[in-house]
Write a protein that holds these residues in place. Structure first.
Motif, mmCIF file in Angstrom:
data_model
loop_
_atom_site.group_PDB
_atom_site.id
_atom_site.type_symbol
_atom_site.label_atom_id
_atom_site.label_comp_id
_atom_site.label_asym_id
_atom_site.label_seq_id
_atom_site.Cartn_x
_atom_site.Cartn_y
_atom_site.Cartn_z
ATOM 1 N N LEU A 1 -18.590 10.595 33.553
ATOM 2 C CA LEU A 1 -17.931 11.632 32.754
ATOM 3 C C LEU A 1 -17.887 11.228 31.291
ATOM 4 C CD1 LEU A 1 -16.348 14.296 32.629
ATOM 5 C CD2 LEU A 1 -14.279 12.971 33.041
ATOM 6 N N SER A 2 -17.582 9.974 31.035
ATOM 7 C CA SER A 2 -17.541 9.476 29.658
ATOM 8 C C SER A 2 -18.910 9.590 29.004
ATOM 9 C CB SER A 2 -17.072 8.027 29.656
ATOM 10 O OG SER A 2 -17.194 7.468 28.376
ATOM 11 N N THR A 3 -19.957 9.231 29.728
ATOM 12 C CA THR A 3 -21.318 9.345 29.201
ATOM 13 C C THR A 3 -21.668 10.802 28.927
ATOM 14 O OG1 THR A 3 -21.933 7.391 30.474
ATOM 15 C CG2 THR A 3 -23.733 8.781 29.684
ATOM 16 N N THR A 4 -21.279 11.683 29.843
ATOM 17 C CA THR A 4 -21.566 13.109 29.657
ATOM 18 C C THR A 4 -20.847 13.661 28.435
ATOM 19 O OG1 THR A 4 -21.842 13.357 32.038
ATOM 20 C CG2 THR A 4 -21.473 15.365 30.775
ATOM 21 N N VAL A 5 -19.575 13.320 28.291
ATOM 22 C CA VAL A 5 -18.803 13.804 27.138
ATOM 23 C C VAL A 5 -19.375 13.234 25.850
ATOM 24 C CG1 VAL A 5 -16.547 13.668 26.015
ATOM 25 C CG2 VAL A 5 -16.696 14.260 28.420
ATOM 26 N N ALA A 6 -19.734 11.966 25.869
ATOM 27 C CA ALA A 6 -20.289 11.357 24.663
ATOM 28 C C ALA A 6 -21.610 11.997 24.270
ATOM 29 C CB ALA A 6 -20.473 9.859 24.875
ATOM 30 N N SER A 7 -22.454 12.266 25.260
ATOM 31 C CA SER A 7 -23.742 12.880 24.932
ATOM 32 C C SER A 7 -23.581 14.342 24.534
ATOM 33 C CB SER A 7 -24.705 12.746 26.109
ATOM 34 O OG SER A 7 -24.238 13.489 27.215
ATOM 35 N N THR A 8 -22.592 15.037 25.103
ATOM 36 C CA THR A 8 -22.401 16.452 24.786
ATOM 37 C C THR A 8 -21.766 16.639 23.412
ATOM 38 O OG1 THR A 8 -22.128 16.939 27.126
ATOM 39 C CG2 THR A 8 -21.338 18.591 25.576
ATOM 40 N N PHE A 9 -20.689 15.901 23.166
ATOM 41 C CA PHE A 9 -19.959 16.097 21.913
ATOM 42 C C PHE A 9 -20.300 15.063 20.844
ATOM 43 C CE2 PHE A 9 -17.079 17.928 25.145
ATOM 44 C CZ PHE A 9 -17.128 19.244 24.699
ATOM 45 N N GLY A 10 -20.848 13.932 21.243
ATOM 46 C CA GLY A 10 -21.103 12.844 20.300
ATOM 47 C C GLY A 10 -22.122 13.212 19.249
ATOM 48 N N GLY A 11 -23.251 13.751 19.656
ATOM 49 C CA GLY A 11 -24.306 14.119 18.698
ATOM 50 C C GLY A 11 -23.823 15.122 17.667
ATOM 51 N N PRO A 12 -23.270 16.256 18.087
ATOM 52 C CA PRO A 12 -22.794 17.241 17.094
ATOM 53 C C PRO A 12 -21.678 16.697 16.205
ATOM 54 C CG PRO A 12 -23.034 18.285 19.238
ATOM 55 C CD PRO A 12 -23.251 16.828 19.435
ATOM 56 N N LEU A 13 -20.773 15.884 16.763
ATOM 57 C CA LEU A 13 -19.695 15.331 15.938
ATOM 58 C C LEU A 13 -20.236 14.380 14.881
ATOM 59 C CD1 LEU A 13 -16.830 14.651 18.488
ATOM 60 C CD2 LEU A 13 -16.907 16.386 16.721
ATOM 61 N N VAL A 14 -21.240 13.586 15.236
ATOM 62 C CA VAL A 14 -21.854 12.687 14.265
ATOM 63 C C VAL A 14 -22.531 13.497 13.167
ATOM 64 C CG1 VAL A 14 -23.706 10.991 13.969
ATOM 65 C CG2 VAL A 14 -22.112 10.759 15.862
ATOM 66 N N LYS A 15 -23.191 14.567 13.558
ATOM 67 C CA LYS A 15 -23.865 15.408 12.566
ATOM 68 C C LYS A 15 -22.857 16.057 11.620
ATOM 69 C CE LYS A 15 -27.887 16.299 15.433
ATOM 70 N NZ LYS A 15 -28.627 17.275 16.208
ATOM 71 N N VAL A 16 -21.754 16.546 12.156
ATOM 72 C CA VAL A 16 -20.718 17.161 11.316
ATOM 73 C C VAL A 16 -20.118 16.120 10.381
ATOM 74 C CG1 VAL A 16 -18.395 18.196 11.372
ATOM 75 C CG2 VAL A 16 -20.177 19.035 12.897
ATOM 76 N N ALA A 17 -19.852 14.921 10.895
ATOM 77 C CA ALA A 17 -19.295 13.865 10.049
ATOM 78 C C ALA A 17 -20.284 13.472 8.962
ATOM 79 C CB ALA A 17 -18.934 12.653 10.898
ATOM 80 N N GLY B 1 -20.273 16.212 6.333
ATOM 81 C CA GLY B 1 -19.065 16.123 5.499
ATOM 82 C C GLY B 1 -19.154 14.978 4.513
ATOM 83 N N TYR B 2 -19.677 13.837 4.959
ATOM 84 C CA TYR B 2 -19.835 12.701 4.055
ATOM 85 C C TYR B 2 -20.806 13.039 2.932
ATOM 86 C CZ TYR B 2 -21.209 8.092 2.371
ATOM 87 O OH TYR B 2 -21.497 7.007 1.583
ATOM 88 N N GLY B 3 -21.909 13.689 3.299
ATOM 89 C CA GLY B 3 -22.889 14.079 2.279
ATOM 90 C C GLY B 3 -22.307 15.037 1.264
ATOM 91 N N VAL B 4 -21.514 16.017 1.751
ATOM 92 C CA VAL B 4 -20.885 16.988 0.836
ATOM 93 C C VAL B 4 -19.908 16.271 -0.083
ATOM 94 C CG1 VAL B 4 -19.308 18.957 0.756
ATOM 95 C CG2 VAL B 4 -21.223 18.959 2.348
ATOM 96 N N ARG B 5 -19.087 15.372 0.448
ATOM 97 C CA ARG B 5 -18.130 14.638 -0.391
ATOM 98 C C ARG B 5 -18.851 13.789 -1.430
ATOM 99 N NH1 ARG B 5 -15.499 11.065 3.112
ATOM 100 N NH2 ARG B 5 -16.362 12.120 4.900
ATOM 101 N N ARG B 6 -19.907 13.153 -1.032
ATOM 102 C CA ARG B 6 -20.648 12.302 -1.970
ATOM 103 C C ARG B 6 -21.306 13.138 -3.061
ATOM 104 N NH1 ARG B 6 -24.931 7.625 -0.806
ATOM 105 N NH2 ARG B 6 -24.685 6.660 -2.843
ATOM 106 N N ALA B 7 -21.863 14.296 -2.662
ATOM 107 C CA ALA B 7 -22.497 15.163 -3.655
ATOM 108 C C ALA B 7 -21.467 15.677 -4.651
ATOM 109 C CB ALA B 7 -23.206 16.318 -2.964
#
Length: 146
Positions: A85-101, A104-110
């Protein structure tokens, strides 16, 4: 009385004394054997119920061990399910959350680069090495923040 008769009487007396000592020793030995027989009988009477109780305790312990084994198997299954379950949640939400973060970092830096005025580019020499201005700028920003 001749010397042979006296010797015969002495041998008879010593023989009677020896037989008396042997009779007393045999009587004590017989008494000891009776006590030993009684002790063995008493131990047997008490050992049989103890062995029955020990057998019952071993059976009970085996039942408890079987239950613990079943519980351990269930815990192992739950652990593997939680890991999946942990692996499934990490693969499902981990990728999009990393992309959003990252976005956001890129926008703040710009936005922070637009607000800061451009500094003249200088080169700094450290221990015989020249650092490019981009790396030097990162170090200066870290020193100001920390």
């Amino acid at each position: 009385m001749s010397g042979g008769e006296v010797a015969g009487i002495l041998v008879a007396v010593f023989w009677a004394i020896l037989v008396s000592f042997l009779a007393v020793a045999l009587a004590k030995l017989a008494q000891t054997l009776r006590a030993t027989t009684k002790l063995v009988a008493d131990v047997t009477e008490q050992a049989v119920p103890l062995l029955a109780d020990a057998s019952t305790a071993v059976r009970s312990a085996q039942t408890q061990i079987d239950r613990v084994d079943a519980i351990a198997t269930d815990v192992q299954e739950v652990t593997s399910n939680a890991s999946a379950l942990s692996t499934t949640v990490a693969s499902t939400f981990g990728g999009p959350l990393v992309k959003v973060a990252a976005f956001g970092y890129g926008v703040r830096r710009a936005l922070s680069r637009k607000e800061e005025p451009a500094k003249p580019s200088r080169r700094t020499v450290i221990v015989g090495r020249t650092l490019p201005s981009a790396r030097r700028g990162k170090r200066n920003n870290r020193d100001k923040k920390g």
